[in-house]
Scaffold this motif. Sequence first.
Motif, short mmCIF file in Angstrom:
data_model
loop_
_atom_site.label_atom_id
_atom_site.label_comp_id
_atom_site.label_asym_id
_atom_site.label_seq_id
_atom_site.Cartn_x
_atom_site.Cartn_y
_atom_site.Cartn_z
N GLN A 158 -0.06 -53.76 -49.56
CA GLN A 158 -0.65 -53.92 -50.89
C GLN A 158 0.37 -53.57 -51.97
O GLN A 158 0.47 -54.24 -53.00
N ASN A 159 1.13 -52.51 -51.75
CA ASN A 159 2.11 -52.12 -52.76
C ASN A 159 3.26 -53.10 -52.83
O ASN A 159 3.82 -53.34 -53.92
N LEU A 160 3.64 -53.71 -51.71
CA LEU A 160 4.69 -54.72 -51.75
C LEU A 160 4.24 -55.91 -52.59
O LEU A 160 5.03 -56.47 -53.38
N ALA A 161 2.98 -56.28 -52.46
CA ALA A 161 2.45 -57.35 -53.31
C ALA A 161 2.45 -56.92 -54.77
O ALA A 161 2.77 -57.71 -55.67
N ARG A 162 2.11 -55.67 -55.00
CA ARG A 162 2.10 -55.14 -56.37
C ARG A 162 3.50 -55.18 -56.97
O ARG A 162 3.65 -55.36 -58.19
N MET A 163 4.51 -55.02 -56.13
CA MET A 163 5.89 -55.05 -56.61
C MET A 163 6.43 -56.47 -56.75
O MET A 163 7.58 -56.66 -57.16
N GLY A 164 5.63 -57.47 -56.35
CA GLY A 164 6.02 -58.85 -56.58
C GLY A 164 6.52 -59.61 -55.37
O GLY A 164 6.93 -60.77 -55.49
N PHE A 165 6.48 -59.01 -54.19
CA PHE A 165 6.91 -59.72 -52.98
C PHE A 165 5.78 -60.61 -52.48
O PHE A 165 4.61 -60.22 -52.48
N THR A 166 6.13 -61.81 -52.03
CA THR A 166 5.13 -62.73 -51.51
C THR A 166 4.78 -62.38 -50.07
O THR A 166 5.58 -61.75 -49.36
N SER A 167 3.59 -62.80 -49.64
CA SER A 167 3.18 -62.56 -48.26
C SER A 167 4.15 -63.21 -47.28
O SER A 167 4.46 -62.65 -46.22
N ASP A 168 4.64 -64.38 -47.63
CA ASP A 168 5.57 -65.09 -46.75
C ASP A 168 6.87 -64.30 -46.60
O ASP A 168 7.39 -64.14 -45.49
N ASP A 169 7.39 -63.79 -47.70
CA ASP A 169 8.63 -63.00 -47.64
C ASP A 169 8.44 -61.74 -46.80
O ASP A 169 9.32 -61.35 -46.02
N VAL A 170 7.29 -61.11 -46.98
CA VAL A 170 7.02 -59.87 -46.23
C VAL A 170 6.82 -60.18 -44.75
O VAL A 170 7.34 -59.46 -43.88
N ASP A 171 6.07 -61.23 -44.45
CA ASP A 171 5.83 -61.59 -43.05
C ASP A 171 7.13 -61.88 -42.32
O ASP A 171 7.28 -61.54 -41.14
N HIS A 172 8.07 -62.52 -43.00
CA HIS A 172 9.33 -62.90 -42.36
C HIS A 172 10.45 -61.89 -42.61
O HIS A 172 11.56 -62.07 -42.10
N LEU A 173 10.13 -60.84 -43.35
CA LEU A 173 11.14 -59.83 -43.68
C LEU A 173 12.46 -60.48 -44.08
O LEU A 173 13.51 -60.29 -43.45
N THR A 174 12.38 -61.26 -45.13
CA THR A 174 13.56 -61.96 -45.61
C THR A 174 14.63 -60.98 -46.06
O THR A 174 14.36 -59.80 -46.30
N ASP A 175 15.85 -61.49 -46.16
CA ASP A 175 16.95 -60.63 -46.58
C ASP A 175 16.65 -59.97 -47.93
O ASP A 175 17.01 -58.80 -48.15
N SER A 176 16.02 -60.70 -48.82
CA SER A 176 15.74 -60.13 -50.15
C SER A 176 14.78 -58.96 -50.06
O SER A 176 14.94 -57.97 -50.79
N VAL A 177 13.80 -59.02 -49.16
CA VAL A 177 12.87 -57.91 -48.96
C VAL A 177 13.60 -56.71 -48.35
O VAL A 177 13.49 -55.58 -48.83
N VAL A 178 14.37 -56.97 -47.31
CA VAL A 178 15.11 -55.89 -46.65
C VAL A 178 16.06 -55.21 -47.63
O VAL A 178 16.11 -53.98 -47.73
N ASP A 179 16.79 -56.01 -48.38
CA ASP A 179 17.78 -55.45 -49.29
C ASP A 179 17.13 -54.68 -50.44
O ASP A 179 17.74 -53.74 -50.98
N ALA A 180 15.91 -55.05 -50.78
CA ALA A 180 15.21 -54.34 -51.86
C ALA A 180 14.68 -52.99 -51.41
O ALA A 180 14.58 -52.06 -52.21
N LEU A 181 14.36 -52.87 -50.12
CA LEU A 181 13.68 -51.68 -49.63
C LEU A 181 14.59 -50.70 -48.90
O LEU A 181 14.22 -49.54 -48.72
N VAL A 182 15.76 -51.15 -48.48
CA VAL A 182 16.65 -50.33 -47.65
C VAL A 182 18.05 -50.33 -48.26
O VAL A 182 18.57 -51.39 -48.63
N ALA A 183 18.64 -49.14 -48.37
CA ALA A 183 20.02 -49.03 -48.84
C ALA A 183 20.95 -49.08 -47.64
O ALA A 183 20.81 -48.28 -46.71
N TRP A 184 21.88 -50.02 -47.63
CA TRP A 184 22.81 -50.13 -46.52
C TRP A 184 24.21 -50.43 -47.04
O TRP A 184 24.39 -50.82 -48.19
N GLY A 185 25.19 -50.20 -46.16
CA GLY A 185 26.57 -50.46 -46.54
C GLY A 185 27.42 -49.22 -46.38
O GLY A 185 27.13 -48.33 -45.57
N SER A 186 28.49 -49.15 -47.15
CA SER A 186 29.39 -48.01 -47.13
C SER A 186 28.75 -46.83 -47.86
O SER A 186 27.75 -47.00 -48.57
N PRO A 187 29.31 -45.63 -47.70
CA PRO A 187 28.78 -44.50 -48.47
C PRO A 187 28.75 -44.77 -49.98
O PRO A 187 27.80 -44.37 -50.66
#
Length: 264
Positions: A193-222
Amino acid sequence: MDTLGLGRIGIALDVDHSYLDGACELESLGYTALWLAGGQIDRLDRLADLVHATETATVVPGIVPVDRYDAESVGALFRGLKDSGRFVLGLGGPQAARPLAGLNRYLDELDVPPDRLLLAALGPKKLEMARTRAAGAVALLVTPDYTAKARKIVRDATLAIDLFVVCETDPVRARALAREPLSFLTTVPGYRQNLARMGFTSDDVDHLTDSVVDALVAWGSPDDIARRVQEFFDAGADHVALSPLGSSALVAGRALSGLVAEPK
């Protein structure tokens, strides 16, 4: 604002045979709060063990699920640790119909001062409850934009962000590691529900698109992760708890120890 002694940067621990030793090293590296996720709390006295094993860091369960541990047991845990001055109670749930009503009843029964209490909160009503019935809120799977909006609701109460981090610079590997917990958490109604509130579509969330992953998780170098953490502070967070994926808390904590330096 931080009235709980959390400091700026905390880290979530893995419960294993040596987690207390690891906690001591992470404390020595400068992490000002040590978190235990609800799934890691198989017994409440793990929190007491963590307080007793450390010296300066604030210990926070993130979170104690109220539908698993009754108010009397949780209150007794707090009373046993309150003299340390280093224990903050984090509560979440219940996973049931009318969760706000159930949480209000639990808080009515709970013998813990509101100024030593954080509530897991995502929606506006829960954030308001965290402001009025606790010292503030802790939020997981959120963005800096969400953080700025949450800050307006909690006002001057503490706002802590639980942030998944992956110390991996390869995009394919980093996102694969991120998707492991997201594949379950994004099916939980409150998070969805909160992901929808933040503007993510059900399709993006269901498929865990790169844009969803990158928005929710910090990754990379320090440095990449440090820049992402700073975005949350700029948006109004008081505290960011790093929740490492793909490596132990100790390995990630060492790699990211530069984040705990005092800001310039």
